[in-house]
Design a protein around this motif. Structure first.
Motif: not given
Length: 93
Positions: A5, A49-50, A53, A57, A66
């Motif tokens: 990320y 934050t998403n 997440e 995945s 998300f």
């Protein structure tokens, strides 16, 4: 499994925005501490934050879920900042 990320441009921009939002909302009236100030900060933190997440995945469907949540938080934040400006809690952009 997973994506990094921290390499996402969207994550980097959202992550850099969080401290700016905290600073911009620092001078809100005390009575807004658990109202608008808190809601703005939660929306701002929700975006990166998403995106974090997303990195866990494995499925495209979950990944898009998300992404949609992060986009929704972005739109929520935009509205809350505009409302705060109209209420005189912060200066217009």
């Amino acid at each position: 499994m997973g994506r990094d990320y921290s390499k996402l441009d969207a994550f980097q921009m959202a992550d850099a925005l969080v401290p700016r939002i905290y600073e911009a909302t620092r001078a809100f009236p005390v009575e807004e501490r658990f109202g608008l100030q808190s809601q703005i900060r939660r929306a701002a933190v929700s975006i990166p934050t998403n995106l974090v997440e997303i990195s866990a995945s494995d499925s495209a469907r979950e990944y898009l879920h998300f992404v949609r949540i992060a986009l929704g938080s972005t739109q929520e934040l935009e509205y809350l900042l505009e409302l705060s400006s109209r209420l005189g809690f912060m200066s217009p952009r």
